[in-house]
Design an enzyme around this catalytic site. Structure first.
Site, PDB file in Angstrom:
ATOM      1  N   HIS A 198       0.843  -1.198   0.000  1.00  0.00           N
ATOM      2  CA  HIS A 198       0.000   0.000   0.000  1.00  0.00           C
ATOM      3  C   HIS A 198       0.879   1.249   0.000  1.00  0.00           C
ATOM      4  O   HIS A 198       2.080   1.177   0.274  1.00  0.00           O
ATOM      5  CB  HIS A 198      -0.831   0.077   1.291  1.00  0.00           C
TER       6      HIS A 198
ATOM      7  N   GLU B 239       2.444  -0.991   4.417  1.00  0.00           N
ATOM      8  CA  GLU B 239       2.220   0.381   3.977  1.00  0.00           C
ATOM      9  C   GLU B 239       3.556   1.057   3.723  1.00  0.00           C
ATOM     10  O   GLU B 239       4.455   1.005   4.570  1.00  0.00           O
ATOM     11  CB  GLU B 239       1.472   1.191   5.054  1.00  0.00           C
TER      12      GLU B 239
ATOM     13  N   ASP C 267      -3.513   2.611  -4.641  1.00  0.00           N
ATOM     14  CA  ASP C 267      -2.157   2.460  -4.095  1.00  0.00           C
ATOM     15  C   ASP C 267      -1.585   1.043  -4.277  1.00  0.00           C
ATOM     16  O   ASP C 267      -2.359   0.098  -4.372  1.00  0.00           O
ATOM     17  CB  ASP C 267      -2.159   2.856  -2.606  1.00  0.00           C
TER      18      ASP C 267
END
Ligand SMILES: [Zn+2]
Length: 194
Positions: free
Chosen positions: A37, A119, A168
Site C-alpha cells: 500500500h 504500507e 495504491d
C-alpha cells in the site's frame, strides 16, 4: 545480525507499536499473499507520526481538518515503511490486520484473511525512496521465508485486489526494480547461509 520473522509473527528489525485494530485469522488459513500500500497523513505530507497514531486510534484530530473525516476508521497494517526506510510493525503477521477492506485476489475475497499488509509512506505523485525499496524487499524476503507459499507472483498492490476503489501503491511504485531487489536479497541470504 540477520533480520527474521519469529514464530509469533514479529519482525526482529522492526520498531514495535502495537495496534488494537486486528483479530484472528480464520482457522487453518495459510498466509500466501503480501499486499503493498501507500499512505500519507495528512494526504501528500510526510513525517509527523500521524500514520502511526492513526493505526493506534490516537489521531490528533486538531492537527489537520482531514483527520476529523477519518477518525472513526479502525484500520491497521502489519508494517509501515517510512521515507527513511524505518520499519514499524503494528500487528503480528500471525494475526489479521485491517488493511485491504473489500478485496478479491484470484477469486478469493477478503484478502485480510490470508495476506500481510505493508504500507509505504508515499503518494501518487512522489517517487518512493531507495531506502523504502531496500527495506521493503528485505521484509518481503523474510516474509517469504516464514510463509513459503508467498511466491514472487503473490506480492501485489492494493490497486490489484481492490481495482477501481483503491489506487495504491500507485504509478510511482517501480515493480521491476522492486522485484530485482527481492532477487538480490534472496542471493544475499544464500551467501549468508553458505
Ligand atoms: Zn491501501
Amino acid at each position: 545480525m540477520s533480520a527474521m520473522i519469529d514464530t509469533a509473527g514479529w519482525y526482529s528489525a522492526a520498531r514495535i507499536l502495537p495496534s488494537p485494530n486486528f483479530n484472528a485469522r480464520p482457522p487453518g488459513v495459510v498466509v500466501d499473499l503480501i499486499v503493498l500500500h501507500a499512505i500519507s497523513l495528512p494526504p501528500g505530507q510526510f513525517g509527523g507520526g500521524h500514520i502511526e497514531r492513526f493505526f493506534q486510534n490516537r489521531l490528533e484530530i486538531p492537527a489537520h481538518p482531514y483527520f476529523a473525516e477519518i477518525q472513526h476508521l479502525q484500520v491497521s497494517a502489519h508494517f509501515l515503511i517510512d521515507r527513511a526506510g524505518c520499519v514499524t510493525q503494528f500487528v503480528s503477521t500471525e494475526d489479521r490486520a485491517w488493511h485491504a477492506g473489500v478485496s478479491c485476489w484470484s477469486a478469493r475475497e477478503n484478502c485480510n484473511d490470508f495476506s500481510v499488509g505493508i504500507e509505504l509512506e508515499g503518494s501518487e505523485s512522489v517517487p518512493f525512496s531507495d531506502a523504502q525499496y531496500v527495506q521493503c524487499a528485505r521484509l518481503c524476503r523474510q516474509l517469504q521465508r516464514r510463509y513459503p507459499q508467498i511466491g514472487e507472483d503473490r506480492i501485489v498492490g492494493h490497486q490489484d485486489v481492490a481495482p477501481g476503489r483503491k489506487w495504491d501503491p500507485g504509478p510511482q511504485f517501480r515493480w521491476d526494480g522492486f522485484r530485482s531487489l527481492l532477487r538480490d536479497s534472496e542471493r544475499e541470504q544464500g551467501e549468508e547461509l553458505g
